[in-house]
Design a protein around this motif. Structure first.
Motif, PDB file in Angstrom:
ATOM      1  N   ASN A 175      38.723  54.395  49.775  1.00  0.00           N
ATOM      2  CA  ASN A 175      39.569  53.488  49.005  1.00  0.00           C
ATOM      3  C   ASN A 175      41.017  53.494  49.500  1.00  0.00           C
ATOM      4  N   ALA A 176      41.577  52.315  49.638  1.00  0.00           N
ATOM      5  CA  ALA A 176      42.970  52.183  50.056  1.00  0.00           C
ATOM      6  C   ALA A 176      43.478  50.805  49.638  1.00  0.00           C
ATOM      7  N   VAL A 177      44.774  50.762  49.278  1.00  0.00           N
ATOM      8  CA  VAL A 177      45.396  49.550  48.739  1.00  0.00           C
ATOM      9  C   VAL A 177      46.765  49.379  49.384  1.00  0.00           C
ATOM     10  N   GLY A 178      47.317  48.180  49.296  1.00  0.00           N
ATOM     11  CA  GLY A 178      48.638  47.910  49.858  1.00  0.00           C
ATOM     12  C   GLY A 178      49.729  48.732  49.206  1.00  0.00           C
ATOM     13  N   TRP A 221      32.677  46.333  51.860  1.00  0.00           N
ATOM     14  CA  TRP A 221      32.305  46.142  50.452  1.00  0.00           C
ATOM     15  C   TRP A 221      32.625  47.393  49.638  1.00  0.00           C
ATOM     16  N   SER A 222      33.700  48.069  49.951  1.00  0.00           N
ATOM     17  CA  SER A 222      34.119  49.244  49.189  1.00  0.00           C
ATOM     18  C   SER A 222      34.906  48.793  47.964  1.00  0.00           C
ATOM     19  N   ASN A 223      35.396  49.754  47.186  1.00  0.00           N
ATOM     20  CA  ASN A 223      36.021  49.407  45.917  1.00  0.00           C
ATOM     21  C   ASN A 223      37.403  48.799  46.057  1.00  0.00           C
ATOM     22  N   ASP A 224      38.110  49.112  47.110  1.00  0.00           N
ATOM     23  CA  ASP A 224      39.516  48.714  47.194  1.00  0.00           C
ATOM     24  C   ASP A 224      39.743  47.631  48.251  1.00  0.00           C
ATOM     25  N   GLY A 225      40.956  47.621  48.815  1.00  0.00           N
ATOM     26  CA  GLY A 225      41.343  46.577  49.738  1.00  0.00           C
ATOM     27  C   GLY A 225      42.194  45.507  49.083  1.00  0.00           C
ATOM     28  N   GLN A 226      42.717  45.810  47.867  1.00  0.00           N
ATOM     29  CA  GLN A 226      43.589  44.858  47.188  1.00  0.00           C
ATOM     30  C   GLN A 226      45.020  44.974  47.707  1.00  0.00           C
ATOM     31  N   SER A 227      45.822  43.990  47.338  1.00  0.00           N
ATOM     32  CA  SER A 227      47.244  44.084  47.651  1.00  0.00           C
ATOM     33  C   SER A 227      47.938  45.082  46.737  1.00  0.00           C
ATOM     34  N   PHE A 228      47.559  45.123  45.436  1.00  0.00           N
ATOM     35  CA  PHE A 228      48.228  45.997  44.469  1.00  0.00           C
ATOM     36  C   PHE A 228      47.205  46.728  43.607  1.00  0.00           C
ATOM     37  N   ASP A 229      47.655  47.845  43.062  1.00  0.00           N
ATOM     38  CA  ASP A 229      46.829  48.657  42.169  1.00  0.00           C
ATOM     39  C   ASP A 229      47.762  49.386  41.208  1.00  0.00           C
ATOM     40  N   ILE A 230      47.412  49.410  39.945  1.00  0.00           N
ATOM     41  CA  ILE A 230      48.048  50.311  38.976  1.00  0.00           C
ATOM     42  C   ILE A 230      47.013  51.374  38.683  1.00  0.00           C
ATOM     43  N   ALA A 266      49.840  41.316  52.829  1.00  0.00           N
ATOM     44  CA  ALA A 266      48.874  40.384  53.411  1.00  0.00           C
ATOM     45  C   ALA A 266      47.910  41.092  54.349  1.00  0.00           C
ATOM     46  N   TYR A 267      46.686  40.570  54.429  1.00  0.00           N
ATOM     47  CA  TYR A 267      45.664  40.963  55.394  1.00  0.00           C
ATOM     48  C   TYR A 267      45.166  42.407  55.186  1.00  0.00           C
ATOM     49  N   THR A 268      45.228  42.895  53.942  1.00  0.00           N
ATOM     50  CA  THR A 268      44.613  44.196  53.655  1.00  0.00           C
ATOM     51  C   THR A 268      43.107  44.077  53.839  1.00  0.00           C
ATOM     52  N   LYS A 269      42.509  45.045  54.516  1.00  0.00           N
ATOM     53  CA  LYS A 269      41.125  44.938  54.932  1.00  0.00           C
ATOM     54  C   LYS A 269      40.143  45.483  53.883  1.00  0.00           C
ATOM     55  N   ASN A 270      38.956  44.889  53.881  1.00  0.00           N
ATOM     56  CA  ASN A 270      37.817  45.423  53.147  1.00  0.00           C
ATOM     57  C   ASN A 270      36.564  44.997  53.910  1.00  0.00           C
ATOM     58  N   GLN A 271      36.301  45.740  54.988  1.00  0.00           N
ATOM     59  CA  GLN A 271      35.211  45.349  55.881  1.00  0.00           C
ATOM     60  C   GLN A 271      33.843  45.784  55.364  1.00  0.00           C
ATOM     61  N   ASP A 299      45.669  36.601  51.468  1.00  0.00           N
ATOM     62  CA  ASP A 299      44.653  36.946  52.465  1.00  0.00           C
ATOM     63  C   ASP A 299      44.316  38.432  52.466  1.00  0.00           C
ATOM     64  N   ASN A 300      44.343  39.057  51.297  1.00  0.00           N
ATOM     65  CA  ASN A 300      43.913  40.442  51.163  1.00  0.00           C
ATOM     66  C   ASN A 300      42.426  40.464  50.816  1.00  0.00           C
ATOM     67  N   GLU A 301      41.629  41.060  51.685  1.00  0.00           N
ATOM     68  CA  GLU A 301      40.182  40.906  51.598  1.00  0.00           C
ATOM     69  C   GLU A 301      39.582  41.502  50.330  1.00  0.00           C
ATOM     70  N   GLY A 302      40.206  42.545  49.770  1.00  0.00           N
ATOM     71  CA  GLY A 302      39.634  43.203  48.603  1.00  0.00           C
ATOM     72  C   GLY A 302      40.043  42.612  47.275  1.00  0.00           C
ATOM     73  N   GLY A 303      41.008  41.684  47.272  1.00  0.00           N
ATOM     74  CA  GLY A 303      41.449  41.076  46.030  1.00  0.00           C
ATOM     75  C   GLY A 303      42.942  41.222  45.827  1.00  0.00           C
ATOM     76  N   PHE A 304      43.372  40.834  44.634  1.00  0.00           N
ATOM     77  CA  PHE A 304      44.796  40.884  44.310  1.00  0.00           C
ATOM     78  C   PHE A 304      45.173  42.159  43.562  1.00  0.00           C
ATOM     79  N   MET A 305      44.381  42.567  42.553  1.00  0.00           N
ATOM     80  CA  MET A 305      44.854  43.618  41.656  1.00  0.00           C
ATOM     81  C   MET A 305      43.713  44.496  41.155  1.00  0.00           C
ATOM     82  N   LEU A 306      43.988  45.795  41.148  1.00  0.00           N
ATOM     83  CA  LEU A 306      43.138  46.793  40.493  1.00  0.00           C
ATOM     84  C   LEU A 306      43.963  47.473  39.404  1.00  0.00           C
ATOM     85  N   VAL A 307      43.390  47.638  38.211  1.00  0.00           N
ATOM     86  CA  VAL A 307      43.982  48.429  37.132  1.00  0.00           C
ATOM     87  C   VAL A 307      42.946  49.451  36.709  1.00  0.00           C
ATOM     88  N   ILE A 308      43.296  50.740  36.785  1.00  0.00           N
ATOM     89  CA  ILE A 308      42.281  51.780  36.620  1.00  0.00           C
ATOM     90  C   ILE A 308      42.893  53.033  36.004  1.00  0.00           C
TER      91      ILE A 308
END
Length: 480
Positions: free
Chosen positions: A274-277, A301-310, A294-299, A326-335
């Motif tokens: 898991n890794a995020v911007g 199908w892992s949990n992360d790859g978003q631009s932001f996470d709280i 931009a362009y955060t990878k998620n090659q 263009d962040n492959e994992g999405g925009f936001m994770l809140v966890i």
């Protein structure tokens, strides 16, 4: 003539008396030291460019005093490690910088040292205008946690007022798996047994490239709630991070952090976990604003790859006015993490006035709420996806628990061309989310499943000029 001699003698006595007085009161006149790897000599005094020192060893052996400046010649190259001694004061920092014309002075650890620059239990230090690398050509990945700059507060209490600016940190081939072996561009590290922390850390105008695993982050030894002694007052601004193997910027164990006006491109390029911007963990009162991610990878199908996470153990986080695309994992994770005496539930999060374009196409989700969090407001954002290829993605994914008190308010959600937003969660999951005054446009499937909905039927086109993104000048988008 006799009067002139007497006058000269009086001046000399006065000067000597003043010097003795200054020494007696602990005041020493600052010194400029020069280091020249070609024409320098460690036997020189080092106090002029013509009498420069030559080696890092000479610098590391000196105990510097408040106000001293240690200047490396531009165009110079050194192999090894910079480990300075001595702390400045609030009014007279010790400065490590460059002089002359040309390229930044280069210090290359080449895998022979864990850190290129180690600031150990020092306060009131400024390090700027240096080129730092730590690439070991003999191995694919160093297993020692190689780092560009490490700030270490160890068994000391509080160190303070450290500034890193205009550094070029690059080519650090650490381990890309999370753990003690991973590499870092800039890393703050707090160790005991005495609770220790950093106050007033400023990182600005730095460029980081080809760093494995992390760009800028720290540890959380004293970030647990049952041993809470957080770092205080972090600013990271106007930095550019590109081609980072894992995480970009991680705000770890800070109370009061501001992350603004940074650019992060191509993050999580090699990590498989898991890794995020940009994201905080075990931190309170964090503001993340005016960044482009931009362009955060998620090659994979892992949990992360978003631009932001709280992330876990956070309270009062604001993510606002950012440009994400263009962040492959999405925009936001809140966890949340596991909720116990060490780690509190993630609470009081605000996500507002951000612009997200074509995020989540690879992982096929835009938002992700995981485990149980409380009180998240998502307000005034624009989520646009105009991908030409056929893409279906979950708009708001909810997993491993149901969050509490989530509000989506006054957002514009528009999917067009080949992009379709899907709403497929259960009534129990959607019961946690309230929708107020949002605009859904284009290809939205499953909107009838949402509960607690009070949305606008139509809105006027959005003028992007009201968004404070200088990077968006010239970008022509039609958003309804």
């Amino acid at each position: 003539m006799i009067r002139l001699v007497r006058y000269g003698l009086l001046l000399m006595v006065a000067h000597l008396s003043m010097s003795i007085s200054l020494l007696a009161n602990g005041v020493v006149k600052p010194v400029q030291y020069f280091i020249d790897n070609v024409n320098g000599n460690d036997n020189y005094l080092g106090k002029s460019s013509k009498q420069a020192w030559k080696t890092l060893a000479k610098v590391n052996a000196q105990v510097f005093q408040p106000g001293d400046q240690v200047l490396f010649k531009r165009g110079g190259k050194w192999k090894g490690q910079l480990v300075p001694k001595g702390s400045g004061t609030k009014t007279q920092a010790i400065v490590f910088s460059a002089y002359g014309k040309g390229a930044l002075p280069q210090i290359a650890a080449e895998g022979k040292f864990r850190d290129v620059v180690l600031l150990h239990n020092l306060s009131n230090i400024s390090v700027k205008y240096l080129d730092l690398s730590n690439h070991d050509p003999e191995v694919k990945e160093q297993k020692t946690g190689p780092t560009g700059v490490r700030i270490l507060a160890e068994d000391i209490g509080t160190i303070s007022n450290i500034q890193l600016s205009n550094l070029y940190i690059h080519d650090i081939n650490g381990d890309n798996k999370k753990g003690s072996k991973e590499g870092h561009g800039i890393f703050w590290d707090c160790q005991g047994p005495k609770p220790s922390r950093i106050e007033n850390l400023l990182i600005e105008h730095c460029r980081l490239e080809r760093v494995d695993r992390n760009g800028i982050r720290g540890n959380g030894t004293f970030g647990f709630r049952d041993n809470w002694f957080p770092n205080k007052n972090l600013i990271i601004r106007n930095c550019k991070l590109e081609d980072i193997g894992g995480d970009g910027i991680v705000i770890k164990a800070f109370d009061g952090a501001l992350v603004e006006h940074n650019q992060l491109f191509h993050v999580r390029t090699r990590a498989k976990d898991n890794a995020v911007g940009i994201w905080p963990h075990s931190s309170d009162n964090t503001v993340i604003q005016y960044n482009e991610v931009a362009y955060t990878k998620n090659q994979d199908w892992s949990n992360d790859g978003q631009s932001f996470d709280i992330d876990g153990n956070c309270n009062h986080t604001i993510i606002q006015n950012n440009y994400s695309h263009d962040n492959e994992g999405g925009f936001m994770l809140v966890i949340s993490d596991a909720i116990n005496a060490k780690s509190r539930m993630t609470t009081n999060s605000i996500i507002r006035n951000n612009l997200s374009i074509n995020d989540g196409n690879k992982r096929k989700r835009l938002f992700n709420f995981a485990l149980v969090t409380d009180s998240t407001l998502v307000s005034g954002n624009v989520f646009l996806n105009s991908t030409k290829d056929s893409v279906k993605m979950e708009l708001v994914d909810i997993e491993h628990g149901v969050p509490k008190h989530v509000v989506f308010e006054n957002n514009i959600i528009q999917y067009q061309h080949g992009a379709t937003a899907v709403l497929s969660k259960s009534p129990t999951q959607y019961a946690a989310v309230t929708w107020k005054g949002n605009s859904f446009k284009g290809n939205i499937v499953g909107k009838e499943k949402l509960l607690n909905v009070n949305d606008r039927s139509s809105v006027k086109p959005i003028d992007l000029k009201k968004y404070p993104f200088s990077l968006l000048e010239g970008l022509k988008l039609k958003i309804y």
